[in-house]
Each structure stands twice: as structure tokens, then as C-alpha cells.
Write a protein that holds these residues in place. Sequence first.
Motif, PDB file in Angstrom:
ATOM      1  N   GLY A 115       2.168   4.814 -12.230  1.00 52.14           N
ATOM      2  CA  GLY A 115       1.093   4.087 -11.552  1.00 52.14           C
ATOM      3  C   GLY A 115       1.308   2.587 -11.589  1.00 52.14           C
ATOM      4  N   PHE A 116       1.784   2.078 -12.727  1.00 50.94           N
ATOM      5  CA  PHE A 116       2.013   0.637 -12.822  1.00 50.94           C
ATOM      6  C   PHE A 116       3.253   0.210 -12.051  1.00 50.94           C
ATOM      7  CE2 PHE A 116      -0.864   0.547 -16.514  1.00 50.94           C
ATOM      8  CZ  PHE A 116      -1.610  -0.557 -16.130  1.00 50.94           C
ATOM      9  N   VAL A 117       4.391   0.841 -12.401  1.00 49.28           N
ATOM     10  CA  VAL A 117       5.659   0.398 -11.813  1.00 49.28           C
ATOM     11  C   VAL A 117       5.636   0.612 -10.304  1.00 49.28           C
ATOM     12  CG1 VAL A 117       8.160   0.591 -11.965  1.00 49.28           C
ATOM     13  CG2 VAL A 117       6.751   0.976 -13.983  1.00 49.28           C
ATOM     14  N   GLY A 118       4.847   1.613  -9.859  1.00 49.56           N
ATOM     15  CA  GLY A 118       4.742   1.878  -8.433  1.00 49.56           C
ATOM     16  C   GLY A 118       4.342   0.655  -7.618  1.00 49.56           C
ATOM     17  N   TRP A 119       3.733  -0.333  -8.295  1.00 54.63           N
ATOM     18  CA  TRP A 119       3.334  -1.557  -7.593  1.00 54.63           C
ATOM     19  C   TRP A 119       4.477  -2.522  -7.405  1.00 54.63           C
ATOM     20  CZ3 TRP A 119      -1.018  -1.975  -5.068  1.00 54.63           C
ATOM     21  CH2 TRP A 119      -2.012  -1.035  -5.382  1.00 54.63           C
ATOM     22  N   GLY A 120       5.558  -2.304  -8.145  1.00 55.47           N
ATOM     23  CA  GLY A 120       6.629  -3.301  -8.102  1.00 55.47           C
ATOM     24  C   GLY A 120       7.860  -2.837  -7.358  1.00 55.47           C
ATOM     25  N   VAL A 121       7.718  -1.835  -6.524  1.00 54.82           N
ATOM     26  CA  VAL A 121       8.919  -1.306  -5.883  1.00 54.82           C
ATOM     27  C   VAL A 121       8.833  -1.304  -4.368  1.00 54.82           C
ATOM     28  CG1 VAL A 121       9.425   0.157  -7.843  1.00 54.82           C
ATOM     29  CG2 VAL A 121       8.095   1.069  -5.974  1.00 54.82           C
ATOM     30  N   TRP A 122       7.745  -1.889  -3.820  1.00 56.65           N
ATOM     31  CA  TRP A 122       7.508  -1.667  -2.405  1.00 56.65           C
ATOM     32  C   TRP A 122       8.654  -2.108  -1.496  1.00 56.65           C
ATOM     33  CZ3 TRP A 122       5.469  -6.131  -4.595  1.00 56.65           C
ATOM     34  CH2 TRP A 122       5.692  -7.316  -3.905  1.00 56.65           C
ATOM     35  N   ALA A 123       9.336  -3.201  -1.893  1.00 59.47           N
ATOM     36  CA  ALA A 123      10.314  -3.756  -0.959  1.00 59.47           C
ATOM     37  C   ALA A 123      11.567  -2.904  -0.852  1.00 59.47           C
ATOM     38  CB  ALA A 123      10.662  -5.182  -1.342  1.00 59.47           C
ATOM     39  N   PHE A 158       0.846  -1.195   0.000  1.00 60.36           N
ATOM     40  CA  PHE A 158       0.000   0.000   0.000  1.00 60.36           C
ATOM     41  C   PHE A 158       0.882   1.247   0.000  1.00 60.36           C
ATOM     42  CE2 PHE A 158      -0.944   3.329   3.113  1.00 60.36           C
ATOM     43  CZ  PHE A 158      -1.969   3.982   2.467  1.00 60.36           C
ATOM     44  N   GLY A 159       1.891   1.244   0.847  1.00 61.83           N
ATOM     45  CA  GLY A 159       2.629   2.467   1.168  1.00 61.83           C
ATOM     46  C   GLY A 159       3.384   3.039  -0.003  1.00 61.83           C
ATOM     47  N   HIS A 160       3.870   2.180  -0.902  1.00 63.03           N
ATOM     48  CA  HIS A 160       4.601   2.813  -1.986  1.00 63.03           C
ATOM     49  C   HIS A 160       3.690   3.461  -3.009  1.00 63.03           C
ATOM     50  CE1 HIS A 160       8.202   4.364  -3.442  1.00 63.03           C
ATOM     51  NE2 HIS A 160       7.630   4.302  -4.613  1.00 63.03           N
ATOM     52  N   PRO A 161       2.654   2.774  -3.476  1.00 59.92           N
ATOM     53  CA  PRO A 161       1.702   3.497  -4.335  1.00 59.92           C
ATOM     54  C   PRO A 161       1.190   4.769  -3.653  1.00 59.92           C
ATOM     55  CG  PRO A 161       1.248   1.165  -4.442  1.00 59.92           C
ATOM     56  CD  PRO A 161       2.322   1.337  -3.411  1.00 59.92           C
ATOM     57  N   GLU A 162       1.077   4.710  -2.343  1.00 56.87           N
ATOM     58  CA  GLU A 162       0.631   5.881  -1.588  1.00 56.87           C
ATOM     59  C   GLU A 162       1.517   7.099  -1.874  1.00 56.87           C
ATOM     60  OE1 GLU A 162      -1.914   6.442   0.334  1.00 56.87           O
ATOM     61  OE2 GLU A 162      -1.305   8.300   1.306  1.00 56.87           O
ATOM     62  N   VAL A 163       2.812   6.878  -2.021  1.00 55.04           N
ATOM     63  CA  VAL A 163       3.706   7.993  -2.321  1.00 55.04           C
ATOM     64  C   VAL A 163       3.268   8.678  -3.608  1.00 55.04           C
ATOM     65  CG1 VAL A 163       6.070   8.611  -2.900  1.00 55.04           C
ATOM     66  CG2 VAL A 163       5.620   6.927  -1.112  1.00 55.04           C
ATOM     67  N   VAL A 220      16.349  -7.307  -7.377  1.00 61.51           N
ATOM     68  CA  VAL A 220      15.191  -7.053  -8.239  1.00 61.51           C
ATOM     69  C   VAL A 220      14.531  -5.725  -7.883  1.00 61.51           C
ATOM     70  CG1 VAL A 220      12.855  -7.822  -8.773  1.00 61.51           C
ATOM     71  CG2 VAL A 220      14.722  -9.474  -8.707  1.00 61.51           C
ATOM     72  N   PHE A 221      14.315  -5.514  -6.581  1.00 62.54           N
ATOM     73  CA  PHE A 221      13.629  -4.281  -6.192  1.00 62.54           C
ATOM     74  C   PHE A 221      14.504  -3.058  -6.402  1.00 62.54           C
ATOM     75  CE2 PHE A 221      10.697  -7.231  -4.180  1.00 62.54           C
ATOM     76  CZ  PHE A 221       9.507  -6.661  -4.569  1.00 62.54           C
ATOM     77  N   SER A 222      15.808  -3.260  -6.329  1.00 64.08           N
ATOM     78  CA  SER A 222      16.726  -2.178  -6.633  1.00 64.08           C
ATOM     79  C   SER A 222      16.546  -1.750  -8.088  1.00 64.08           C
ATOM     80  CB  SER A 222      18.150  -2.708  -6.408  1.00 64.08           C
ATOM     81  OG  SER A 222      19.000  -1.693  -6.042  1.00 64.08           O
ATOM     82  N   LEU A 223      16.429  -2.741  -8.941  1.00 65.14           N
ATOM     83  CA  LEU A 223      16.301  -2.462 -10.373  1.00 65.14           C
ATOM     84  C   LEU A 223      14.977  -1.764 -10.680  1.00 65.14           C
ATOM     85  CD1 LEU A 223      17.723  -3.009 -13.110  1.00 65.14           C
ATOM     86  CD2 LEU A 223      16.236  -4.977 -13.343  1.00 65.14           C
ATOM     87  N   THR A 224      13.885  -2.300 -10.132  1.00 61.37           N
ATOM     88  CA  THR A 224      12.586  -1.680 -10.426  1.00 61.37           C
ATOM     89  C   THR A 224      12.555  -0.250  -9.898  1.00 61.37           C
ATOM     90  OG1 THR A 224      11.698  -2.639  -8.401  1.00 61.37           O
ATOM     91  CG2 THR A 224      11.248  -3.803 -10.446  1.00 61.37           C
ATOM     92  N   THR A 225      13.212  -0.034  -8.762  1.00 62.43           N
ATOM     93  CA  THR A 225      13.217   1.309  -8.206  1.00 62.43           C
ATOM     94  C   THR A 225      13.954   2.277  -9.116  1.00 62.43           C
ATOM     95  OG1 THR A 225      13.185   0.310  -6.037  1.00 62.43           O
ATOM     96  CG2 THR A 225      13.743   2.630  -6.146  1.00 62.43           C
TER      97      THR A 225
END
Lengths: 403, 662, 371, 196
Positions: free
Chosen positions: B312-320, B270-275, B335-340
Motif C-alpha cells: 500500500g505504501f510503496v504502491g505510491w512511489g512507482v507510478w512513473a 491514481f492508476g498504480h495504487p488502483e492496481v 529511481v522508478f525502476s528501483l522502486t518498482t
Amino acid sequence: MTSVWIMLVKKSRAILGFAAISIVAASCGTNAPQDTWQPKGPNSKIIDDLQRPVFAVAGIIGLIVAVAVIYTLIKYRDRGQPIPEQTHGKPALEITLTIIPALILAVVAVFTFGAIFKLAKTDDTEMIINVTGQQWWWEYDYPTQNEFGITQPIISSGQLVMPVGTKVLLRETSRDVIHSYWIPALNGKRDAVPGRVQTLRLEADAPGIYAGQCTEFCGLSHANMRMEAVALSKADFAKWVANQQAAYVAPAKDSLAQQGEEVFLNQCVRCHQVNGLMRADGTPAIAAPDENVWSGSAPNLTHLMSRNTFAGASFDLLSKQCRDEVWNAPSDVVGTKYLAGVTEECLNQKDLRSWLRNAPAMLPMYANATQLKATGGKYRGMPYLALTEDDISKLVAYLLTLK
Amino acid sequence: MAIIERETEVTATGIDIATPTTTYGVLKRPVAATGWRAWVFTVDHKKLGLMYGATAMFFFIVGGVEALLIRLQLAAPNGKVLNADLYNQMFTMHATTMVFLFVMPMAAGFANYFIPLQIGARDVAFPRINALGFWLLLFGGIFINLSWFLGGAADGGWFMYAPNSGPVFSPTHGIDFWAFGLQIAGVASLTGSINLIVTVLNMRAPGMTLMKMPIFTWMMTVVQFLLLFAVPVITVALFLLSFQRNFGARFFDVAAGADPLLWQHLFWIFGHPEVYILVLPSFGIVSEVLPVFSRKPLFGYPFVVFSGAAIGFVGWGVWAHHMFASGLGPVSVAVFSLTTMAIAVPTGVKIINWTLTMWGGKLVFSTAMKFSIGLIVLFTVGGLSGVTHSVAPSDTQQTDTYYIVAHFHYVLFGGAVLGIFSGFYYWWPKMFGKMLSERLGNWNFWLMVIGMNLTFGPMHILGLQGQPRRMYQWTEARAGEGLFNFAFWNLVASIGSFVLAVGILLFLINVVITARNPTKSPLDPWNSRSLEWMTSNPPKEHNFDVIPTVHHLDEFFHRKYEEDPATHTMRQIATAEEVLAEQERNADKHIHMPSPSYWPIVLAGAVPIITFGMIFSHLIAVVGGVILLFASFGWALEPSTAPESDFENQAAHGTALDKVGH
Amino acid sequence: MFSTGFKYFLGVTVLSIAALIMSLFVLDQVAIAGVAISMLIVVTALLAGIAVVTRDGQTTTSTPDASNELASQSMWPLVTSIGVVLLALGLVTSSIVFFTGVIVLLAALAEWMIQSWSERASKDKNYNAAARKRVLNPIEFPVLAALGLGVVIYSFSRIMLTVNKTTGATLFIVFGALVLIAGILFAVKPELKRSLVVAICVFGAVGIFTAGVISATSGVREELVAAKAESHELPECGAERSEHFDKEATGTLSLRSSVSATIELLDGKLTAQVVGFNKPQNTVTVRRSTPTSLIFRNLDAKEYRLVAELGTRTLVEPEGATEKNLVCTQLTAQGSEQLLLLDIAKSPKAGTSYSLTVPGVEGQSIELVVP
Amino acid sequence: MTDAAVHGHESSTGISNIKLGMWTFLGSECLLFGGLISTYMLYRGRVTGGPRPAQIFDIPFTSVSSFVLLMSSLTMVLAVSAAHKSEDKKTNLWLTVTALLGATFVGGQVYEFTAFYNEGLGFSTSLFGSSFYTLTGFHGVHVTVGIIMLMALVGIFKRSEVPGKKAEVVEMIGLYWHFVDIVWIIIFTLVYLIPV
């Protein structure tokens, strides 16, 4: 309008100046003990080698954007020109400007990946230390490792003692909430999560004391949950190990310290273990922190005076002057100074006494059992013990014998 | 469409009712009234938008005072202003208030007010649900803050990590209030998002294809989709937490084998899309303001739209990336480093497009424009510091230090808040028919920008010097030597926070002065481009006298200007007044707006009663539940317009419409 | 004529008398109940008298605008009185009755108040009816819905709890089918007499409700009673097979992230792989008061379980006696894994030690060190 | 929720506001159940005391009750089709049947919970217990809300006070009902059928 752009130019100067000062001040200004830009071991060096170019690139891009914006503001300010053509964009330019940052990031990503996997390596570990976090201190225990002379488990708290040039693996966990172990000079942080065992590699290049701080919010005294890593030369470390494994020495008969031992047996041993301490009837005194403290653990005080801190690492056991001497000692003598331990003249009497007098007044804790319905009346932290001044003096004398 | 043709609808249902000359009691459906009732029972999206704004502004001040207390405490070593317990409550509530009760409602306010206007609609799709959303938000906000007076506020940080949020570690009711209050606010966000999504998808003016939609509406639509999918995740997390605290569930009980990281995953999913929920509305506002004051369309409109959707889309894949230090294992971290890093690209696209929008324009430096330019520069700083901790190993040194505090304040203050202020100055004449003073605005802008840089700039340095977050005190022992140590930067930050506060105070003064000033604003003070300016200031209750047919992106601008084929520059063909007069000449007949309703506020009022009962006595919860059930059936049985019989003395007062318009 | 108020108070009086008689037979606390109800009877009888004399305090003049027609017939006074009596009975019997009384009372009072208000809302009857509906439907609908829903759910769950598992499943599908068939029947034969339809529905509803009540009074099926009495604590660990404990012993638990060590049994040898150590160990350090999980991986041919011997514990009964303190996994088949969760509060007493063993495999143990 | 029914005559997408709103809401619900199902999947094997899933699940019974719930989807379809043909009586009939079948399912769930509780699985017995009751309980609440909506709809139709076109409203509630059924199929498969 002119005044506006002059102000904008001024602002841009402020930003640039600010960025410059930031970088200079942060990297070499103040010698703060927890500075993240002063690596003292191979793990933190990996991080440092990675972050310096990244910061540089980020800074340059920031400058480019700032300059571009300011140039645009000056060049195209309203000077009475007609309303411009209503262009809607240039896709080729857009795509180029999308690809360039993507490429830069791809390069950064390659180096990042390398560093991540280098830092995660554990199969060449040379030494293991178990680290357990609880509110609001760290416990260290050293499993039996004959190659370091550790023939029986050593248990300690407050200061992590480790040999230099050795790949040390911390196995972290927690007894209550999540804490995070962080010695910036040696490596990044790793959370100590209850129910999990997580590893963090530390290695120090040179002997010295490295400061750290719990970085995962863990309740009332989060701010006071500090740690110190003491790196000793291998010879000094062997001496430290030998001392930790030395048998208990009872205080001299009829001394103040012996009276202190009695007080300790009456009061402190409910939670605090001193290995080898016997009751009057000759049975070993076993602490039962699990009956009094919610997390089921309190610092083991065997060889307390070989540490420089107490109450986790919240307070110094050394007076300010003696502490500075150890901390500022050159790396070739820091081991000797550290191994000297806490002597009577170096003891930080003031803090230790006020701690014994009323611990909750010094450190915010949940130490009032009447308010702790949820924990079944168990404390979280050290409670007020109503010791007399006399008892305190006796206890201090006794604690000084725990070399 | 939300226009009600009242015709014979009521009689058609078979109830033949003569209007009684006198009736007793309050059981009539409210009709467009005056005074406080016009606000409390309203379903008008504009009134609700303003109420959202006022509520948000109130909580902004509350959160601001909390921030000032925090900075006072940290100005010097061993601060004594607050004790540890109070400090922990303070930073928890500061974040909660600013995120959930200021930025989100403020964005909801702008969205409510301007989306229907920008797409040429007369109202939102579900006006009563819209009202329900507002009241839920207000009651939820009050509910959370009630905890200050009932044993202490939540003290686990806004991220509320388990198990520190469990009943053992936080024995007061603060976290219960927090969890239930956010749950209420969450329902508000959810209803709001459904409402606005349907409005945008279904109620656009004829000719307005999605790619001719104003960019603010686009960004808000992306935000609504983010909300739609992010809110249920935090709902689940909050339920788990509440069940654990109130009913003995064991979700985060390690002794039962639970994994505390479950909370972190749910929270950050939730929290990352929240940003992005917080910052995209401001991106939308800036993308409206920059073209207007550059006299040029938004550069690369499709790119800005798609980069918003991509975020909006990629925001779902960066939470970690919030959990790099939690021990996820090197593969996940990589992986999360890359998506970020990947999400930095569409964000960068926006910065480039804004700059290029100004390039070649005719820049007018109004206060709104200044705030927008401030956003470009300051958000870039925040974005770049974000890139430095997308590099995971470097993040393990930075996370949970003041460097992170600096980063997200540049993103949220430099991004979200400056954008919101830009929106205030830009749209104030639209909403209130009066212009905010530009001179005071200038002071407001500079004090805020200087204050913000003084406050948050030094935090970069503090963090890199190793000062962790969330410490109620810092000691000199770890402060470092020399002039530029913790002590210096902390003091600078605290001074800066008061400069910032003065800047915001100036805005409030500006509002008061403007309200007292009788001067009306011109119809089109900024020479604007989109549909919301094609109405009166403030708009009539039914927004448009006639629903415009759209031919261009920036329709309003193209009705005023025409391209000179020779020079490709634009020349004026009509004034705003002429465009509007044309509209009024062709006004629609028989426009009936939905009647006000009691039910939204009654239904919303039942919810905090239930949650209050959950904490203190289940009997109260039952009472609340009965009210809730009563209100929802009342709601379901109510037609959208009041029967004719409820309109009092129509002959004397004219229709409701006539009373409210103009 | 008898006024509404009189009817109400009379109702309360009569029902109170009935309640008094009942309580004399049923209850033990006759004294309190009797006094309370007797007081109620006296008061309501008095009020009933006053009401009939004063005709509910109505004077002859009526307000000019409001309807001055006589109040229409109403069942709410009766329902209200039932509510009051239930409430009073509930005070001395069970809280369920009390709350039912409260709910009935509140509902009836609300209905009554609003009805009588709406009857005077205006001169227009239709308008009054509409006003009443607008206010009351939101109460009536959910109450009726909840009642219907409650009856079906309650009855059904009760019946299912009483009959045995197979019959239960059968009953369930039969009921589902019946509902469906009835639906189809009514749908294809719309000419069916209304009375027949109503009869079928009423019959069904009454039937299921009666069955539910009967089931509720006859208690739950035997297996469930037995299951409730059973202890659900994990049983002792011995070499012997425990049916309940080892039933459906399954593979891994998804706790890999928190595993402290993996204990492997291969060719009759027990070894420990401890996180961080490169070589197999024969000691495992377990921190005090910390939930620690170990994985037991059985690579041997037979089924085995891993047992942790953690000293002795004192029993409550017989007092002072001790027994071995054991914690164990379920039986683990070849190639599968089981998790052992330990939480040890104290170090072993001097001279003793904690260890991990596998019953059936001799001479192999791993020391558990608790510093 | 019925505001837009009055004026669903023109919309940019051609779908009425209430239906589009329901679709949007169901999208959000997917995430809600997604979160709950993830929690259950993470914790389903974690039993430190009390019964394990395989010891208490009664698959034949749950299959039967799942079947009953699926039947209700069929009757819901019939209700929608009747509403489209403006056959008021039939609409009401099928709505009632749907509600009855739904109530039967919920009755079965109440039975199941009581039985499990008797067999030693309380809400705070183990992680399995907490997450099982939370997941299936949330689904049960959704079914119950659905039943209440159906019954309200019947009541409203009887009083013929429904604003707007009936078919739209019936269809909207039908969407919700089908969604709840589909979620149950997923829960049934993941929770009951896949062994731990």
C-alpha cells in the motif's frame, strides 16, 4: 483426491512445457520483423544483454515456485492425517525468504542503472534527424549538416534513411497527439509528445530495412501508423543525400505526366508540397496544409519515388514482389536496390490508385469536414477528392517522375 | 455501534405524536418491508453487498462480451468484425468496465458483506452512506454505458491520454460520459472507503485487536486507504479533462504551453495504487481460503499484514514506471525502476507465505481451494513478467505491446478474478445458505484456468515478437514467418478466450442450478476459522445474536478446537451448531437496526441528472442540483430510525426485526 | 367566504393588471406583451368568478378519514400568483425575471400542494404537522440558506466592484469586524432584548442588500471599465519599452522539458544551443505548425529582448497593407531567462528568411529554418 | 451523516464514528487539493496571452479577505465550545457568525473573479487562468458547502430535531471548517505571495 493431484501434476507439466515453448518460440521461432529479441544495433544490444539474464532469472524463480507449490500439494494432501499443529510462522525463515529476492533484485538493479545511463548518452552524437509525429504518419527532416553533405534541409516521410555505424539522434515531437517511435531492432521506444522535444538514439550495425510501429495509441488509424528505418552504407547514404537535394525536374512537355502536374497543381498542392514546383505564372507553388489540415502538415512529396511507401508508411509504393526483393536483399546490395527507387514496373499501381480514388476508404481517418466542428472544418487525414479515373492516371504518371 | 436502542428516543425530542390509525400517501419513512422495497430502500450491509455483487457480475458479462468481440476481430489478419472506431470504443470500455465496474464493485461487495461479519459488528458505521455508495456506483456504471446509445462510447483508451482525449481528437460525447461516469463511481468508492475505514477502526468486537483481525478485513482496509487517497487524484484529473472538454479550459492544450504529461502523472498516481486496489481484495480472500482448507493458520500472519501495508505504501512511489517511454529523463527512470523492483519484494513475501501455509497442512481440494492455488501459480507468472519490465530499458521494448497485455491479465485475471471466484465458492453457503455444486465448480475451474492460459499466454509471445497493443487490425506483412507467427498465436488466443467464456458460463449455470436446488447447506460446511461463520446461513439482519468477545486470531476455530498438549494436534471440543446455540442462548435484547431510507437512492439519482445536464443542457443540471440539495437536506433531517408511528400495525406483524431475520 | 382558489385567481388578475399598466410604460413590444397579459387577465378573472361561485368545487360531503376542517390560512396562493406574473413579465422582458418567476412558482406550488396534502394526511394534527415538516424542511432549508447566502455574496461583490481598491479592502475588514463585534455583543449580553437583536440584524441585512443594489445600478469602478476595454493581446515588439507588456517581467518559465534551443547573448554575441548538437549553432530548425519553445538567456549587462522576425503579414485595415510579423520575449535582465513560443505555419517565401535578432545588438542574428 | 451520533457511546478508538469519518474524509481532501495545487504550480507562469499573475493580483485585498476567513475559524471554535457547554443559544449565534464571515469571504471571491475577468483573465485565456480559477473555485465551493452546512445546522437546532449529541455534530463540521481555512492559508501563500 488422487485424481486432483494427478491433474495438478498434469497442469504443472503444461505450464512448464508452455514456458519452454514460449521462450523458444519467442526468441528464435519466427523472424518477425518487429521481434524484440533480435538486436541489430548497439543500443538494442544493450537492452538485449540486460533482458536475457533477467528473463532467465525470472523463469528460474517461476519454476522454483511452481515446483514448490506442486510438491506441497502432493505431500500434504488430505490423507486422513489429524489436524496439524496451529503454528503461526517462523520469523527467521520469513526474513531469509524476504532478503533473498531483495538481493536478487538489487543485482538486477545495478545492471539496470548502468544500461539506463548508457542509453541516455547523447553527447557523442554524430548526426541529428528531426522526427515529427502526426495522425497518422511520421515526418523526417534533416537539419543542415555539412559533414554528411546535407547543405540544405531535407524533408521526407515514411522511411527514415540513415547511415550505418553512425550515432544518430532523433529529436522527436508531435503536432497533435502523443505518438511513440519504435524500431525494435535498433532501440526501445520513445514517445513523441506535443510541446516537448525528446531524443532517441539509433545506430545500425549493417545496412538493411528495419520495421517499426507507432506504439502510443493515437486515434483511429493507430494500427496503420508504421515506420521503416533504412540503414544505408555511408557511400549509399551520400548518394541518397545528393538525390534528395537534386533540383526539381519538370515532366517532359505534352506528356501524360505534364497533364498530371496540372492536376497536382489544381488539387494536391493545397496540402502537399513539391519543392521546386512552379505554377503556370512562374511563381513557386507553396502548399498551405495549415489551412486545410488540422495538424498543419501533410507529407512533402518531393522525391516521392525514392521512398518505398506512401501515406506515411501505411502502404507500399512497391509491388509485393519488388518490395520483397529489397527487404530480403543481403546487406551488401540492399543499398543499391533501395536507391533504385520506384520504377514504373515496380509501382504498386493498385494501392496508389485506390488511395487517390478514395483515401478514407483505405484508411480510417477524420476526413469528412462536415463532422469536424471541433477542428473548424479542418481535415485529419486525406479527404475524398472526387478525382476522375483519367485524372488518376495522369497523377500517377506525374508522381512517377518525382524520383 | 450501529444498533439503535429505540427506547424513548423519538418522544424525547419533544414531538408528542399519537399513531394515527390511517395515513395517506407515501410520505412515511420506509420501514423494513418486503418485496422490491426491501432492496431499493435498504441500508443493510448484507443486502447492499449482494447488490454490489449482482451489479458487478452484470458488468463482468458486459465487459466479457466486449473482450470476445475484440478477440474475434483479432483472430485473423485484417479483421472485419469491428471498424476502427468501434474497436477503439470496445477496448476502452472493456478496460473501464472490468476495472471500475467489475473488479472494484465486486471487491466492495465482498467487503460490505463480510467486514462487519468478520469484525463482529452489526452493521457498518454509516449505513445510509453505504446505500448511497452502491446506488452511485450503479448509476455511474449505467451512465458510462449510456454513451453506446448516445453517439458512441469513449474511444481514448482507459488511460485516456491527453491530448488524444481532447475535444478535437474525440468529438463525440463518449469521453464526457466516461469522465463524468467515473467521477460518479469515484464518489461511490470514496464514500465506501470512509465508511469501511471507520467501521474497521471503530466497530470491532471486544477483544479484537488489529492484529487479531481476519486477514481479509486487513487487506480490504489497506485497499480502502488506497482508495481514500487515490480517488481524489483521479477526481482532479477527470475535472481537468471535463473542464477542458466542456468549458474551454486549456489544461492539455499544447498551443497554450500545456504539458500533456501532467495527465499521465495524475492518472498513474491514481492508476498504480488502483492496481493494488484491484488485486489486494483477492489476496485477502486467498489468505482466508488457504488456511481453512489447509486446516492450519495463515503462515506468518504479521508478515502478510505488513507486506500488504507495505504494498500500500510503496504502491505510491512507482507510478512513473508506466511512463518509461514518455521521456522522463534517466534519473527519474532509474529511481522508478528501483522502486518498482522494491515492490516485488512484499508481493513475493505473500507468495512464500501462502505456500508455507499449505506446507505441513491437511489440504482439502475444494473448488475454492483450487481457485486459490490457481491464483498462487498464475499470479506468480504475472508478477515475474512484471519484474521483467521493472527493468526500464527492457520495458522500452515491451511497453505498449501485447507482452504488457499478457502481464496485467495474469495479474488481474490470474490474481484478482481467480481470487473472486475462490471467494464465490467459499462464501456462497454463507451468503445464500446453499452450496454451489462442487462438480460443476471443478469444470468451471479447469475451463477458466485453461482458457485463461490459452488466451493470455500467447500474448507474451506476441508482444515479444513485436505486436503493439490497441491495434484494430494486424497485417501479415509484420507477422513473421514460420508456424509460430502472429497468425498462430492470435488464433490460439482467440480460441482460448471462448474456452474461458464457456468456463464462466458454467459458473452462471452453477448459480442457477444451485438456486433451484432446495438443499440447504450445513452451518459450517468448510470447517472455517473466522467470525463470519459464527452466525446462521445466511446471517440474520442483526448479524449476531450476541456480539462475541474475541480472544484469538481465528476465534471461531478456537471455539471448536482445542490443542492436545501431548501431540500438539487439534481435537474438536464443540461443533459449529453448539457454538451457535450458545450464542442464541445469550442473545441481546432490544436490537434495533437502522430503518431503511428513501434518501440514498434519491440523492444518488440526482447526480447522473446533473452530469447529463453538464453534457447536454445546463438547465437539466440545475434540476438535478435542486434534487440533490433537496435530498441532502432530507437526509440530514432524517433520524436514523423511523418514528414509531411509521411502523404499521406492529402488533399484527411483530417487529421489523422478526420479519427479516432467519 | 372567499375560497382559496378565488383568492389565488384574484391575486393573479390584480397583479396582471398592474403588469399590463407597467408594460405600457416600460416596454417597446407593447403589442405582444399587452395581448399576452390581457389574455391572462381575462382568463384569470373568469376563473376567479367560477371559483367563488362553486366554492372551489367543494361539495358538502367530506371524505371520512381525512380532516374535514377548513383549510388553514395560507400565503402560498399569493406567492403562486406572484410567480405567475413574474413568469409572464419575464417572457417579454428579461430571462432573469422569467427564471425567478419559474422558481417562485415551483417553490410555491410545491409548498402549497404539500401543505394542503399534509393537512388531510390524517386526523391527527400533530402527525400532520410532523409529516409536513419532514417533506418541506428539506426544501425550505436550502432555499432559505441559498437566499441568505446569495444576498450577502451578491451584495458584497457588487459593493467591492464599485468602490476603489483601498476603500474596498477597508470596507471588507470593517464588515468582518462588525459581524464579529455583533457576535461578541450578543454573546456577552444574552439579556439583550429580542426586538433589539432582530432590529440590528434586519438593519444590517437591509443595509447591505440596499448598498448592493445601489452599487449594482451605479456600475463598476472606472479602472475596471477601462481594463475591460483594454486589449489584452500581447503588444507589438519594438526596441521601445512597453509598460504594460514588460511590467513585472519575470524569470524562467517552467517549460524546460520542451525547449528546442537556448539562445544565449554574451558579450554582444548571439549563439544558439540546440538540443542534440554539441557545438553552438547559428541556425535553428523549427518544424512547421508545431509549438516550439526557445529560451532566451541574457548574459549581457543591459536589458534586452529576443525578437523573431517571421516575414510579413497582411493587415485587415488598411486593406492590403503589410507589416513585419514579429514575435518577442519580454525585456530580460542580465542573468535571467525568458521563453519564446513559436508556431510557424509556413516556410519563408522564396528569397526571404526568418531570423532571431536582439534589438540594440547590431549585426547578430540566428537564422530560423522552417523546412 | 448523523446516523452514528445516536450511538457514539462505544467505539474501539474512542472517537465517535462521525468524527473519525470526517477525519478520514479530510485526509482524502488533502489529496484533492494537493492535485489542484500541483496543477496550479506547474502552470502558474504559463501565459501566452492575457495578464500575468503579478499584473492582476491585489494582495492587500486578498490578505484582508484571508483574515476574515481566519476570524471565522475563531468563531467556529467558540461555537464548538458553546456546544460542549450545551449553551444552545450561543452555539447558534456563533454558527451564524461563522457562516456570515464565510459568506463575506465568498463574496470577496466573487468580486475578485469578476475583477480579474474584467482585467482580461478568462477561464480559457491561458493556462494560468484555467488553473487559477479551478483551484480557487474549488476552494470557494468548499467554503460555500461549509456555509450551507452551518446554516442547516442552525436551522436544525432551532427546530431541535437534531438526532444525537449536538456537540459531536458541531465539532465534526468545525473540523471541516478549519480544514478549509488551512487549505486557504496554503493557497494564499503559494498562489498570491510567492512571485512567479
